[in-house]
Design a protein around this motif. Structure first.
Motif, PDB file in Angstrom:
ATOM      1  N   PRO A   1     -15.081  41.257  -5.546  1.00  0.00           N
ATOM      2  CA  PRO A   1     -14.821  40.034  -4.771  1.00  0.00           C
ATOM      3  C   PRO A   1     -15.886  39.774  -3.716  1.00  0.00           C
TER       4      PRO A   1
ATOM      5  N   PHE B   1     -12.144  31.327  -7.716  1.00  0.00           N
ATOM      6  CA  PHE B   1     -10.709  31.593  -7.852  1.00  0.00           C
ATOM      7  C   PHE B   1     -10.467  32.861  -8.667  1.00  0.00           C
TER       8      PHE B   1
ATOM      9  N   ASP C   1     -11.535  36.156  -6.988  1.00  0.00           N
ATOM     10  CA  ASP C   1     -10.942  36.506  -5.692  1.00  0.00           C
ATOM     11  C   ASP C   1     -11.905  36.228  -4.548  1.00  0.00           C
ATOM     12  N   GLY C   2     -12.668  35.130  -4.684  1.00  0.00           N
ATOM     13  CA  GLY C   2     -13.519  34.717  -3.580  1.00  0.00           C
ATOM     14  C   GLY C   2     -14.966  35.147  -3.682  1.00  0.00           C
TER      15      GLY C   2
ATOM     16  N   GLY D   1     -18.205  36.936   2.623  1.00  0.00           N
ATOM     17  CA  GLY D   1     -17.304  36.177   1.753  1.00  0.00           C
ATOM     18  C   GLY D   1     -15.902  36.002   2.309  1.00  0.00           C
TER      19      GLY D   1
ATOM     20  N   GLU E   1     -14.259  32.573   1.628  1.00  0.00           N
ATOM     21  CA  GLU E   1     -13.815  32.430   0.244  1.00  0.00           C
ATOM     22  C   GLU E   1     -12.554  33.262   0.010  1.00  0.00           C
ATOM     23  N   PHE E   2     -12.482  34.437   0.602  1.00  0.00           N
ATOM     24  CA  PHE E   2     -11.316  35.299   0.428  1.00  0.00           C
ATOM     25  C   PHE E   2     -10.073  34.676   1.067  1.00  0.00           C
TER      26      PHE E   2
ATOM     27  N   ASP F   1      -8.729  31.473  -0.652  1.00  0.00           N
ATOM     28  CA  ASP F   1      -8.363  31.555  -2.066  1.00  0.00           C
ATOM     29  C   ASP F   1      -9.439  30.956  -2.964  1.00  0.00           C
ATOM     30  N   GLY F   2     -10.702  31.167  -2.587  1.00  0.00           N
ATOM     31  CA  GLY F   2     -11.774  30.732  -3.466  1.00  0.00           C
ATOM     32  C   GLY F   2     -12.398  29.401  -3.102  1.00  0.00           C
TER      33      GLY F   2
ATOM     34  N   ARG G   1      -9.446  24.247 -12.037  1.00  0.00           N
ATOM     35  CA  ARG G   1     -10.038  25.505 -11.547  1.00  0.00           C
ATOM     36  C   ARG G   1      -9.356  26.728 -12.131  1.00  0.00           C
TER      37      ARG G   1
ATOM     38  N   ASP H   1      -5.063  40.536  -4.077  1.00  0.00           N
ATOM     39  CA  ASP H   1      -5.320  39.496  -5.078  1.00  0.00           C
ATOM     40  C   ASP H   1      -4.141  39.345  -6.048  1.00  0.00           C
TER      41      ASP H   1
ATOM     42  N   ARG I   1     -14.918  41.621   4.885  1.00  0.00           N
ATOM     43  CA  ARG I   1     -14.515  40.287   4.430  1.00  0.00           C
ATOM     44  C   ARG I   1     -13.059  40.001   4.758  1.00  0.00           C
TER      45      ARG I   1
END
Lengths: 350, 350, 350, 350
Positions: free
Chosen positions: A73, A95, A98-99, B91, B94-95, B98-99, C229, D98, D229
């Motif tokens: 991720p 997605f 997981d990012g 990141g 993004e985490f 959820d992306g 997505r 996740d 993160r």
């Protein structure tokens, strides 16, 4: 005159026939059927080594699942800034991953430039602040209708390998690329340093079938779990297998791709002769050309179907007010007549 | 001569004293204590309107939670390509989101260029293929040590508003920016179109306390759930509140920031006089300067602490083999003597 | 004698015929084709109100996307402890829902007990420590081959409504339930308090087509982005639409389900006559029965196909060493002969 | 008379003193400081082997990050149905993991029953339909104020090991458990089969400091990325290290825990003498007791602070209309006087 996309095409006749043949008595669900087993062997034969194959319903899922499987991720996936995974999949890679982070890089003709990749790897803070370079993603054929040569791929995967990154190939139009190169599928993938291929059949003539191909089955471990929880394990799996099997049998995939590529070349020749040279080399089944606004309107009025190409951020071809860049896609169903009618329209006095 | 970062500094004395005062009998956990209630009122007074405030442990969490709360998972967050959220948080956005997708855009002096934002919004395929523009993120002060003026912020938030995007401000060094501008916190945030601010106290002098400030409390709905499941609801919350309260009381935050900004200006003046003009205007507490490799080595040998600045992808200042760009950060603890010693070192014959 | 699952069945002839009819000239991709538009109207007519429909490739995706759309990531989804979403989808609901939480509750005959739901809602710490009750998920027909009556559904959705929860129905075998109840699809869904239905066609006779039906189109906002997505927007969408259209046309779906239900009843009658009464009422197309180990072995040796039913945690029917519970599933392809042969096998002296 | 929770307590004096000592000149950020290095050695000494330690801001983060690191997203984490990770962390384990799945299992006195674990492992469909058993999570001391013996832990971890699962221990009150058992920290963790411990100092007397301890450093690989993160890498990390260091120095952690445990025993003795025997053995610093509604009201009116215990789903102690179960938590600050006053209140005629 439908050049909107190769996914507007119907199912190729041999693939539909295969579906009909597969439609007999009961068969185990979820890929435990004989057709799926046979397909896996066919894939291994095609790629001249044992591979692990996972069929899924869409190209977006194929790409996103493959990337998620080979990147943590906190990984960075380097791709061309125009790559489908970066611009057209609504964040699916982020997605499923997981990012994980996509890093778009420039490059002429839709091809990622080795220097841009090296520069990106050289920059950035170290861990744990910056994400870790995890994957290189190449699109073959590219979003610009060009095809990476073996040497170009090897140059990029070599950089990736030295940075301990894996290599993903988005092969939504892999057939067009192989047909164009005339090389073996093995040469252009694992022998050139590719670890996982999203191999599309849908654009090439299937109803809907995409394969994730791991060239080292060991790296596919737990992919069955990942596919299942992503809602991509088809219950009547034999019908996906039947499609792909027919696609690969007797080089149908290459025949269909050669037809589409030929139509694109015919388009390109006609356009060039009409004074509208394509923006990028026409090597697969896509043609990009700048057309004056008046001509654009006239083509549409005559019923020609195609999409404008987003160009605002395009260094190769900056936006201009009085014209636009259009994308023309051919498919296995494109006829010479369609192409010639389109060229004739273009040559008509405005 | 420690110019590595403002987070190498200790806790400011009034903030430590506040911790000591707060260390009396029992108090309700999870933010249900009187100190937290008082802090919320202080925040509303400071920003001249009712705000919703959520304390968290780190700036990365503050940014990522704020972004996640105002963008759907299929949203695009536009930020400067050098923004901390894009390059230094591994990141996290993004985490937590959820992306969601960060889109880095260019701009001189670390400031996002309005034209680049407009161009990015004009490009791209429509939904559902492309992610949806959801947020503009501005860093104030910027990663380059510059400060957006009110007009610059308004110009950017105006574009965002017309595209129905919300606006986030990364204020890890918000104090330095407000001190530099001499404006009111309200003017530079919600009155200029900012919806949520990640307001940092840690770099400014706290042990560890960051606030997410929503200027429209309605948009903060469910943020308590999001913070809790992110592991960012501190049980002994009163001690985070006490830190922030002391930070804001009697303009301590601005006094500390003014000191740090002044040290940076002194550094800049000394460097300029020594023939090493900073790369970007020195408006907050960071100074960036290109130094010859020999000098770099000499400074380090003399015990000066600072980091090199990744420059490979930096259009303003391309990498050169015989020199490097260094970042010098001052803090509320930086003394004139430290600065002068550093400048003296630089002026010494090599 | 294949009673393994209804997804081992082939494609029903009228559905395959519809695929063949749809296989003509080009059609817009991604659901912008006329077949999809017509299907949407058919769904609205079927449910006697305007609905929003999204086709996807698998039932797991249909369920998981629906749940994710109606629950925040910090939401709790209450379902029967034997629900497919809880036991058979490899965590897809949690994945698509960014970590939402499934809470399995007990209930006889595979039906969630209202008292268990009420008790679960009454327990738990408040926010932000406990997840928030967000969704009730009902499986219709249930995993035990039973069917909720209208009154049973209404009793559960009433509890949900009072707790401000939305209601999801997993309708992988919705056709079997409607055929069994003889009610209108509207009565058993939105009129009974259901907000979203995952309506399956695959087990009922399609190649692979599942529909997410939102009874309030407003609640479906942005579902196109979520589906895209998730890699669930099929490019040659017309072929999914064609399948579902044929499934719904002329009550084919109900005819096929009635056939399957009838075969299950025939099985149940034969078993009962042979002294092996089913564990739960046989109301749809699944029969569960405890068989002695010797008989189990004999049936398998004779080529009968079926699965054992996990029973270790099953209060209704605790595991025993000398017997096991088996699940027999009928489909639209099950013949009287198959059933009778199976019963004959059972009645044969061991 | 504050028995609401041990996190309502202040900072223990030696820990505040350590913060003050650490508040000197600059120190490297993000854990690269000498105090952090020393703490890591102290942890290894304490556990009699090399361990990998990661400090974070909250217990929720410690648990969720540890679980996420040792389970794939398609993993199942088995825990007691009353475990904090399942009921009080607002879905944090699912978020950080996740979408991993928590499976709550029953067991008397808050202790997971080996038979329940074995039964859960024996049930369920195989892969890829069911999630894969990945982790066993034990809470020590438990949510019911009891303490697993070494033999009880070994019995459970043995089952886990045979099922190839890793073992996590939620040690928010690890100090109370070790103080109660009088064993070595090594014996009750890795020597008993535990792979990762979330070791809390906050409830025990710190301002806010929690440690994730991996007993095999190899399994901690990339945990620095995961923590970063997640917004859990504290920039002024030395102050978290200083707290934990003081907590562990000279057995302070055990002294504080012994004090809290003693107060709970005193409470239990007083309650028992008053005819209100605790529900579960009082082995750590929590006491659970059923009190008549009238007494409950009287205690609250007199200023006693505590929480009701959710009991609706509690098989050990079903809800009754005229009484409720309350939880009394003692801490290192609880005085004999507080306890005695509380008991006196209880014994007063109603």
């Amino acid at each position: 005159m439908n050049f909107a996309s190769d996914n507007t095409a119907r199912i190729a006749a041999p693939i539909l026939a295969a579906l009909e043949r597969a439609n007999c008595g009961p068969a185990p669900a979820y890929g435990n059927d004989p057709l799926t087993a046979a397909l896996e062997q066919r894939f291994s034969a095609l790629f001249e080594r044992e591979v692990a194959v996972f069929l899924v319903a869409t190209g977006t899922a194929a790409n996103a699942l493959a990337l998620a499987h080979l990147s943590p991720p906190w990984g960075a996936v380097f791709c061309h800034e125009r790559a489908h995974i970066a611009t057209d999949e609504c964040g699916a890679p982020e997605f499923f991953g997981d990012g994980l982070k996509l890093v778009g890089l420039p490059g002429q003709d839709g091809k990622l430039a080795p220097a841009a990749l090296s520069a990106a790897l050289a920059s950035g803070r170290g861990p744990p602040h910056a994400v870790r370079p995890a994957l290189l993603s190449l699109t073959q054929a590219t979003e610009c209708g060009t095809v990476y040569t073996l040497a170009e791929i090897a140059a990029l995967t070599d950089i990736a390998r030295r940075a301990r990154m894996a290599v993903h190939m988005d092969g939504a139009r892999f057939a067009n690329a192989v047909a164009a190169l005339g090389c073996s599928p093995a040469d252009i993938t694992w022998r050139a340093g590719v670890d996982v291929l999203a191999f599309g059949a849908t654009k090439g003539g299937a109803l809907g079938a995409e394969a994730i191909v791991f060239f080292d089955p060991e790296r596919a471990r737990d992919m069955d779990m990942r596919r299942m929880r992503a809602g991509q394990l088809l219950s009547k799996h034999r019908f996906a297998a039947a499609q792909f099997d027919a696609f690969l049998a007797d080089d149908l995939w290459l025949d269909l791709a050669r037809h589409a590529n030929g139509a694109a070349r015919r388009l390109a020749a006609g356009l060039t002769a009409a004074g509208l040279a394509p923006l990028w080399p026409v090597e697969a089944n896509e043609v990009f050309v700048r057309v004056p606004s008046g001509l654009d309107a006239r083509l549409k009025a005559a019923g020609a179907l195609y999409y404008a190409w987003p160009e605002a951020l395009d260094a190769d071809s900056p936006a201009r007010p009085d014209s636009s860049v259009i994308r023309l896609v051919s498919s296995f169903t494109t006829t010479d007549e369609e192409v010639d009618n389109f060229i004739q329209l273009i040559r008509m006095p405005g």
